[in-house]
Design a protein around this motif. Structure first.
Motif, PDB file in Angstrom:
ATOM      1  N   HIS B   3       0.822  -1.216   0.000  1.00 12.86           N
ATOM      2  CA  HIS B   3       0.000   0.000   0.000  1.00 12.86           C
ATOM      3  C   HIS B   3       0.851   1.260   0.000  1.00 12.86           C
ATOM      4  CE1 HIS B   3      -0.418  -1.556   4.362  1.00 12.86           C
ATOM      5  NE2 HIS B   3       0.796  -1.234   4.078  1.00 12.86           N
ATOM      6  N   ASP B  26      -2.135   0.799  10.042  1.00 12.14           N
ATOM      7  CA  ASP B  26      -2.540   1.343   8.741  1.00 12.14           C
ATOM      8  C   ASP B  26      -3.575   2.454   8.881  1.00 12.14           C
ATOM      9  OD1 ASP B  26      -0.864  -0.483   7.679  1.00 12.14           O
ATOM     10  OD2 ASP B  26      -2.409  -1.663   6.652  1.00 12.14           O
ATOM     11  N   GLU B  27      -4.451   2.265   9.874  1.00 12.98           N
ATOM     12  CA  GLU B  27      -5.527   3.225  10.065  1.00 12.98           C
ATOM     13  C   GLU B  27      -4.987   4.658  10.249  1.00 12.98           C
ATOM     14  OE1 GLU B  27      -8.508   2.500   9.560  1.00 12.98           O
ATOM     15  OE2 GLU B  27      -9.496   4.333  10.262  1.00 12.98           O
ATOM     16  N   ARG B  30      -4.373   6.173   6.907  1.00 14.51           N
ATOM     17  CA  ARG B  30      -5.616   6.534   6.225  1.00 14.51           C
ATOM     18  C   ARG B  30      -6.226   7.797   6.844  1.00 14.51           C
ATOM     19  NH1 ARG B  30     -10.141   2.392   3.932  1.00 14.51           N
ATOM     20  NH2 ARG B  30     -11.639   3.973   3.235  1.00 14.51           N
ATOM     21  N   ARG B  31      -6.070   7.902   8.143  1.00 19.45           N
ATOM     22  CA  ARG B  31      -6.691   9.005   8.861  1.00 19.45           C
ATOM     23  C   ARG B  31      -5.844  10.293   8.774  1.00 19.45           C
ATOM     24  NH1 ARG B  31     -10.518   8.173  12.798  1.00 19.45           N
ATOM     25  NH2 ARG B  31      -9.918   6.046  13.321  1.00 19.45           N
ATOM     26  N   SER B 525      -6.133   6.109  -3.613  1.00 21.88           N
ATOM     27  CA  SER B 525      -6.747   4.775  -3.633  1.00 21.88           C
ATOM     28  C   SER B 525      -5.867   3.773  -4.363  1.00 21.88           C
ATOM     29  CB  SER B 525      -8.118   4.842  -4.310  1.00 21.88           C
ATOM     30  OG  SER B 525      -8.984   5.712  -3.620  1.00 21.88           O
ATOM     31  N   THR B 528      -2.775   2.895  -2.187  1.00 21.93           N
ATOM     32  CA  THR B 528      -3.020   2.174  -0.932  1.00 21.93           C
ATOM     33  C   THR B 528      -3.924   0.958  -1.092  1.00 21.93           C
ATOM     34  OG1 THR B 528      -4.944   3.571  -0.476  1.00 21.93           O
ATOM     35  CG2 THR B 528      -2.805   4.271   0.437  1.00 21.93           C
ATOM     36  N   TRP B 530      -7.002   1.272  -0.831  1.00 21.58           N
ATOM     37  CA  TRP B 530      -8.230   1.624  -0.117  1.00 21.58           C
ATOM     38  C   TRP B 530      -9.167   2.352  -1.078  1.00 21.58           C
ATOM     39  CZ3 TRP B 530      -4.555   4.347   3.761  1.00 21.58           C
ATOM     40  CH2 TRP B 530      -3.900   3.383   4.552  1.00 21.58           C
ATOM     41  N   ILE B 532     -10.832   5.354  -1.377  1.00 21.08           N
ATOM     42  CA  ILE B 532     -10.908   6.689  -0.780  1.00 21.08           C
ATOM     43  C   ILE B 532     -11.787   7.574  -1.656  1.00 21.08           C
ATOM     44  CG2 ILE B 532      -9.594   8.705  -0.045  1.00 21.08           C
ATOM     45  CD1 ILE B 532      -8.747   6.276   1.522  1.00 21.08           C
TER      46      ILE B 532
END
Lengths: 621, 621
Positions: B3, B26-27, B30-31, B525, B528, B530, B532
């Motif tokens: 990621h 990881d959070e 992302r945050r 996105s 990672t 994710w 987003i």
């Protein structure tokens, strides 16, 4: 030997009802001159400055000067002193009229009131001590009817100093008013709120014969006669039109603050609201003189508008015209007369009150006060009706009047962050209405005035506009108004000179009659029998100025506070004689501190304190 | 899953020589997005803000973004963070070039340096941890030769971030410079002094292959290709002339600060010092691009004057031209190029340095600095020779350079009470060179910027001058530049958007290429893996802006600090497109706090903190 003062003052504790007399050595009168000077000495010596201004134990000091009440030109003044509810620092407010000279017959040079009564009271001095009397029937009355009602009880020989509803309600711009309908004001610093916080409505004094005898009545008569011709001749403008006569010339020189200090020219408006215009319009009813004053600058005028239409009122002074006229862009003199009368009745300082009104008008212009917040008042520039409606709200602290009653600095905090750029003050006191961008010495005067943004501690605009040659105090006469050369010295010397007036009990307009320190030294000598030189007198003035600075330094004041609002330092105007001018305050302050013997932080140094006998560890208890 | 980041950072204690790795969930990426966002989270969570900026235990945080080093347009940035030696509040300074993308190959997302070495050292990251090496031979060297000398030891694949003499000597306007002769600066907030206080000369990083793999390389390639046409087309002005090309239009709009913010027009001067003029004069040698940047706004130029005559140097950016040109009334581009080069060598921020030089010139004009105090320098407006002589004094903190090295707020305190009215700063950081009187949204941006008077936290002048339509972020495009309608919202939304750039590792000039949040969300996105959304991305930006506010609030920041120097709020100019304009900051702030969910005192409220998951009592440790 008789020397014109009693040598004692009276103390009253409103919490306990006790009173006592305290004697002072003659030396204190020679060193501090009485009035606000002696009050400052006692205030500092007793550590009174450590008490919060509105605390029950806070003292209110009322002192006459050594010359007050004597046959000395303009010796009509008393000084109300303490810690200002408005600014938190040293407060003094001098007032003339008749009440002070009557007080001077009551057996004391001064009065210190401490404590708080549990119900409304007033004090009565009748020459045999003090009586605390109920003010139940007076609370809520305006300052005119307060004197009327007390006289109904005690007789016409009684004069009254009182607060109006503004002081009762704790408005921080509340004045102490005297002489009822012949309204004179101890206006600045919010001392009306200090009386209100004590539940003290009034101080009534009975005329009890004459003040203490003077040492040399003959020489005093001669000395008085000697100055009368120049006094009458030079101050003739004041005699004819009062301070209101100065409006046109002040406007022409860019010295008039217009539209909350944003504009530089208002020629037509100024011509409509001047003292000359008011006389031409038939508004002047008669001249009025304070005790022992040959100048007679007071004017009584007709109120032709508002709730007291038909009344005769004290005509507005220059400051009031500048405030409710130019500052608010109102060119109708009738609204100024009515606003002045309302302030006098409610017991509000007109400089501070008109400042907050103009401040509110600027907020309103920018949409920062909605009509809802203004209670539906249309606070457009120049709306005289709105001014008359706003004044009672301020006195009652209702609606928009509540924040405005705190003065511009605290009002701006209330509206924060909306309004910081719309204020014009120093140390929390609204600037008086002579523009430091027109006469840069006034930037120093305002920034260093011990009670905050006060013009009276320096009055150097009179020197800069050449109404009062600075050569009278040994300086040059031709200052470049927008330059800074010599301005620090001018401010310093005039402050020292001006410091003797509120102490001795004299009116500062004597300088308009070209009265010099040597004249005053001679009067002081004749009254006391001491051999006072001009130098000793001015040295005493310097002592008093520094003494008040020491009080403020103890309260945290330093260089950081010796400044003006950004509007005066950064906003130069487009129009008028002072267009483009900004005062370089910093450079003048450096010179000023140096001349004063203060540190770069604005703290009086050891050397000057020793020179002035203000090394209190040695000299004062 | 890959990621694009390591999920760990390195900590080095220079007092003990110890180092350790710390993993993050990881959070957190992302945050907080990495970069200055992740740094701020760790900084706040660990209570680092309670440590004085120059204390030995103070941390310096260097973090790359999640996108840094990847094939994402402009993903070249790292952020140096901590508590500012200049302002005492949150500091972040992002830098592009190559050093950050090389750092990103060394095995860590970030580096936290604490402690103080007892002798000069530098850090070396070679992909297998960290080495603390002697900088005895580097101390005193300029930033160009520091990289040269380290490369002599370690090879050409090593990139260096270092301080120059300014940081060594503790100048509070010292920058951290990278890439040696290809000078790029982490300029603002004085973090060079933070390195100097640790005896830390440099951080060297070796290129160690590639950054961590991305989740979806194919989509990333497509996403990159999709934006290239608009990016190249819209940002063409930057490609041709760099930021220097903006000088003429900025001047035309009244947005250029001239003669220390006092004048409103400088048309001929601007035409002489513009990027276009420099190209015409043959000063541009070549274009330069940071890592992964298609815009190539960098320009290398010939130095034709001063001690490094004949060298090739990084050409001055718009801010530097505004600073050493317009602010100092210097219209000779050669002096600007040479001054820029000197600042880069000595390791000085050009915005702050040119601000203190212009400040000194204004003092000199008013006779507030004597020739003796200036060391004989003639600091007349426009004297390029004097500028070149003053810069080394600032870096060495010698003579007049000593107070100036502290930045304008502290320098004004040094010269107090002379100079308060000559500063232009917010929260102690010199304003960047876009005038809030020209585009009033910038008043809000400066007044609320978390690192003080920073333009980059909002960049709304691009929206107001229509280089970047605000419709790209869902707002209207037609702002009245001198009015206030909609400005608070514009500032707030742009700040939230701009907050993602220093976190993800992107250059803010992407917006000049009309890159929108959806573009960035797609890159994020793809890297990672994710999903987003644009909304999540902007929500993260809002989180980061508020997180830094919380740090500052803990340090005592509130509404009272959300302001600008009087010169910007009260001094309106006579000339140019913004003549007469003053920003009504207060009214905009009220709207702004409301939009932000902050109290009237400027404190983030419970509701917004909960919405942003910044209720740290729940979410953080």
């Amino acid at each position: 030997m008789s020397h014109g003062f009693y040598g004692k003052f009276l103390e009253v504790n409103l919490s306990t009802g006790e009173s006592r007399e305290t004697a002072l050595p003659d030396e204190d009168y020679r060193r501090y001159l009485g009035g606000s000077g002696l009050a400052a000495k006692i205030f500092y010596q007793r550590g009174y400055h450590k008490i919060e201004p509105l605390a029950p134990e806070a003292p209110l000091l009322v002192f006459t000067g050594v010359l007050t009440g004597h046959s000395v030109p303009t010796a009509c003044k008393a000084a109300f002193c303490g810690r200002s509810p408005a600014t938190g620092i040293w407060a003094e407010a001098a007032v003339g009229g008749y009440w002070p000279s009557v007080f001077k017959t009551c057996g004391y040079d001064g009065l210190i009131i401490t404590g708080k009564s549990d119900r409304p009271v007033y004090l009565y001095l009748d020459g045999s001590g003090v009586e605390i009397r109920s003010a139940a029937a007076l609370w809520g009355e305006d300052t005119y009817s307060t004197q009327d009602k007390i006289r109904e009880e005690l007789g016409a020989e009684v004069y009254v100093a009182s607060i109006g509803p503004a002081g009762e309600n704790g408005a921080l711009i509340a004045a102490i008013m005297i002489d009822g309908h012949d309204a004179r004001a101890a206006g600045r610093c919010g001392l009306g709120a200090a009386m209100g916080a004590k539940n003290l409505k009034a101080i009534a004094v009975r005329r009890c014969g004459s003040p203490p005898a003077v040492a040399d009545a003959k020489d005093l008569t001669e000395a008085r006669k000697a100055v009368m011709p120049k006094l009458r001749e030079k101050a003739k403008g004041l005699t004819d039109f009062g301070t209101a006569g100065g409006v046109p010339v002040v406007e022409r020189l860019g010295d008039l603050p217009i539209r909350n200090w944003t504009l530089g020219s208002w020629t037509q408006g100024a011509s409509k609201v001047s003292g000359q215009a008011m006389v031409e319009a038939g508004l002047r009813v008669k001249h009025y003189a304070c005790f022992s004053c040959p100048i007679r600058c007071g004017k009584d005028m007709k109120v032709e508008i508002g709730p007291y239409r038909g009344a005769i009122a004290h005509g507005p002074e220059y400051e009031t015209i500048a405030g409710f006229g130019a500052m608010c862009l109102n060119d109708d003199p009738n609204y100024i007369i009515a606003a002045n009368d309302l302030c006098n009745r409610f017991g509000l300082d007109t400089i501070s009150t008109s400042s907050v009104v103009a401040f509110a008008m600027e907020l309103f212009e920018h949409g920062l006060i909605s009509e809802a917040e203004s209670g539906g008042l249309d606070l457009s520039w120049g709306n005289g009706e709105a001014i008359l409606k706003l004044i009672p709200l301020i006195a009652r602290r209702e609606g928009l009047g509540a924040p405005l009653s705190l003065g511009v600095r605290k009002a701006a905090e209330h509206f924060a962050p909306l309004a910081q750029e719309f204020v014009a003050e120093s140390k929390g006191l609204e600037l008086a209405f002579h523009d430091p961008r027109a006469f840069t010495s006034m930037a120093v005067v305002y920034a260093t005035a011990n009670r905050g943004g006060c013009h009276l501690e320096g009055l150097t605009y009179f020197n800069e506009n050449r109404a009062v040659p600075a050569s009278l105090i040994g300086l040059k006469d031709d200052y470049e108004p927008h330059g800074i050369e010599g301005k620090a010295e001018l401010a310093k010397k005039m402050q020292d000179y001006m410091s003797v007036f509120n102490a001795l009990g004299l009116c500062k307009f004597l300088i308009r009659g070209h009265i010099v320190p040597a004249d005053i030294a001679r009067w002081f000598s004749a009254v006391t029998g001491w051999d006072i030189s001009e130098q000793e007198l001015l040295h005493a003035g310097e002592r008093l100025f520094n003494l008040k600075r020491l009080i403020n330094v103890d309260l945290g004041i330093s260089r950081k506070d010796d400044t003006l609002s950004p509007r005066l330092l950064a906003h130069d105007r487009r129009e008028g004689a002072a267009a483009g001018s900004l005062p370089h305050l910093g450079k003048m302050l450096v010179q000023y501190y140096d001349l004063r013997g203060w540190s770069a932080e604005g703290i009086p140094g050891h050397e000057i304190l020793t020179d002035l006998d203000l090394d209190f560890k040695r000299h004062v208890s």
